[in-house]
Enzyme design. Structure first.
Site, PDB file in Angstrom:
ATOM      1  N   ASP A 269      -8.540  -6.052   9.265  1.00 18.24           N
ATOM      2  CA  ASP A 269      -8.040  -5.059   8.840  1.00 18.24           C
ATOM      3  C   ASP A 269      -8.133  -4.096   9.950  1.00 18.24           C
ATOM      4  OD1 ASP A 269      -7.876  -6.665   6.750  1.00 18.24           O
ATOM      5  OD2 ASP A 269      -9.996  -6.617   6.327  1.00 18.24           O
TER       6      ASP A 269
ATOM      7  N   ASP B  98       1.490  -0.974   0.275  1.00 14.56           N
ATOM      8  CA  ASP B  98      -0.275   0.116  -0.098  1.00 14.56           C
ATOM      9  C   ASP B  98       0.685   1.381   0.155  1.00 14.56           C
ATOM     10  OD1 ASP B  98      -2.038  -1.783  -0.054  1.00 14.56           O
ATOM     11  OD2 ASP B  98      -2.449  -0.882   1.755  1.00 14.56           O
TER      12      ASP B  98
END
Length: 573
Positions: free
Chosen positions: A512, A288
């Site tokens: 998450d 990311d």
């Protein structure tokens, strides 16, 4: 958004002696020391400058006992210049004048014949930083001497084309135990998952858990006489994950030197230990990070102030380049860089720009394209592996599938087509023609009763796509603890052209991010995309988040999610 064939290493820093380089190790398993006795006449020393800047440097030292066993050790050397040790680890390092003495820690004093101990330190200097010429172990001079740091003949490890081919893959016993404790979890508890090094403390082990050395030692046990790949996630950049608060990290935007010396250098040192040379160590490098610099910076409507900062200071590029360089110098490490997923980078404006940025990072901080063995897509995300009920070339009443609300002009409908296309693009930019791709299939199965059995009605392009798509998320931009998700394809080597493996990098059952704000000392924020009541933002076209309720902090065990993944697995369990 997501959640994470090389040439021989080049330009290695200074090495001493005949052994492979070892750098400092954090979290060495504790052992009892026995009383000291005289050193037997036999030892070699490896001394490596792991990082150097204008006024200081970091070094890693490994001493190998080639004589009789000793119960404790003292290593001595002298500097020819004005080097001054300022900090040490895994040994007590002191200095008087030019003379330096390193004494074993309580847990690494026993050195049997052929055994090694590793430690590291930081030091200041000015002018030249000449290598020490002579080392003594318990008063005995060690053999070997400094080698030319510019010598390109330093022998690297031999890498294979695909580290997963013909190899077992490491089963993390900590994750396996959690999975096995869940109802029905024993059906997947023997699957290999990655070890996440998501902060510096994880190198030694957090809250009594296994550290990096403990995992590698267990990997050696699992390996036996065959081949084994062990998967590590390198995930601790300064200003980490600038567009998703749930996975922010411990380092501030400008902490690039801490990232180098307190995180990457210790990891590289442990991986370089000859003890682990028989393992195939696969790293997923900084998920990311780089894609955020393309999609979430000014002038994009999805820009965030944090991502603008990271683009301006260049520390994502520097950090990734530094990691690739240091880890790529270890002969049995295979670096795979995170490349987002099709629902993030599949659009024309994002695809080529991201590939160019990957190339830029792979040439930063001393790294080269040869330090990249491949790329990984869909890391910790939910994008379907293969959509079989429609293709990007389909039309309904003369309207392209690309015009549907779900596809929204993307070039790709699934991860397999995206991974293969990104691979071709990267090879065209100069990456190795043997470049391999990994796809994280840990949570993209989308099975269960909601899985369509065939195409949707052809009344409109939207009914056709929405009725037939396996991916049941509300929007492609939804990423946090998605409701309805299921386990995907089980880990598998060489499943498709250009794909080295399907992998489970995100351990199923690990959250998450938290559904509500939870105070913590891990630097993790509260992201509304993890809140099931959140109505969205421009990055998911202002749709509901689709997140499950009751979720803990990212990385913590989330039983409800694990059970949902089991129930909706495809292929079914």
């Amino acid at each position: 958004m997501s959640r994470t064939t090389t040439a021989p290493p080049r330009n290695r820093t200074a090495l001493i002696a005949a052994c492979a380089v070892i750098v400092a190790a954090a979290g060495t398993a504790a052992t009892l020391s026995s009383p000291a006795r005289a050193a037997a006449p036999g030892c070699t020393v490896d001394y490596k400058v792991t990082n150097q800047w204008d006024a200081g440097f970091g070094a890693a030292v490994t001493v190998t006992n080639t004589g009789d066993a000793v119960g404790s050790w003292t290593l001595e050397w002298s500097y020819a210049g004005n080097q001054k040790v300022t900090q040490g680890w895994n040994a007590t390092v002191t200095q008087t004048g030019a003379a330096v003495t390193a004494k074993n820690a309580s847990y690494n004093g026993n050195l049997g014949t052929g055994a090694s101990a590793s430690f590291g330190f930081n030091a200041s200097y000015s002018g030249s930083n000449a290598l020490p010429a002579v080392f003594k172990l318990n008063g005995v001079t060690c053999n070997g001497g400094p080698t030319d740091p510019t010598d390109p003949t330093d022998p690297p490890g031999d890498r294979v084309d695909n580290p997963y081919a013909g190899a077992k893959v490491y089963v993390n016993p900590e994750w396996s135990a959690k999975a096995a404790a869940e109802p029905g979890g024993s059906r997947i508890a023997d699957q290999p998952t990655a070890v996440w090094l998501d902060r510096a403390a994880a190198i030694a082990g957090v809250n009594g858990g296994m550290g990096l050395r403990a995992h590698l030692d267990e990997a050696l046990r699992q390996k036996g006489s065959g081949e084994l790949a062990v998967q590590l996630v390198i995930y601790n950049l300064p200003g980490r994950d600038c567009a998703a608060l749930a996975s922010n990290g411990e380092l501030g935007p400008n902490d690039i030197n801490k990232y180098r010396t307190q995180y990457i250098d210790p990891i590289a040192g442990i991986l370089a230990d000859p003890k682990y040379a028989g393992l195939r160590i696969v790293t997923t490098v900084e998920i990311d990070s780089l894609p955020n610099l393309v999609t979430n910076t000014t002038p994009r409507p999805t820009a965030t102030p944090n991502c603008d900062v990271m683009k301006a200071n260049g520390n994502y590029i520097k950090g990734v380049g530094y990691a690739l360089n240091k880890l790529g110098a270890v002969g049995n490490v295979y670096n795979y860089v995170d490349a987002g997923h099709h629902g993030w980078l599949g659009w024309d404006d994002n695809f080529s720009a991201s590939a160019e940025l990957f190339k830029q990072a792979a040439n930063a901080e001393g790294a080269t394209l040869a330090d990249v063995h491949g790329f990984i897509v869909n890391t910790a995300n939910y994008s379907a592996l293969k959509e079989n009920n429609f293709t990007i070339d389909d039309q309904v009443n003369g309207v392209s599938v690309r015009q549907s609300k779900w596809v929204d002009w993307n070039r790709y409908t699934d991860e397999l087509s995206y991974a293969q296309a990104m691979r071709a693009k990267l090879v065209s930019l100069g990456f190795d023609s043997g470049l391999g791709m990994l796809i994280d299939t840990s949570r993209n199965g989308w099975g269960g009763t909601a899985r369509p059995a065939g195409p949707g009605p052809r009344t409109s392009v939207d009914t056709f796509v929405d009725g037939g798509r396996y991916d049941r998320r509300i929007h492609l931009g939804n990423w946090c603890n998605q409701s309805g998700a299921g386990l995907g394809e089980r880990p598998k080597a060489a499943p498709a052209a250009g794909i080295d493996a399907y992998v489970w990098v995100k351990p199923p059952g690990e959250s998450d991010g938290s559904s509500t704000a939870i105070p913590n000392d891990e630097g993790k924020g509260f992201d509304r995309m993890c809140d099931p009541t959140y109505a969205g933002n421009p990055r998911n076209n202002n749709n509901m988040s689709g997140a499950l309720p009751g979720a803990p902090l990212s990385g913590r065990w989330f039983s409800a999610q694990f059970q949902e993944l089991l129930k909706n697995a495809h292929p079914a369990l």
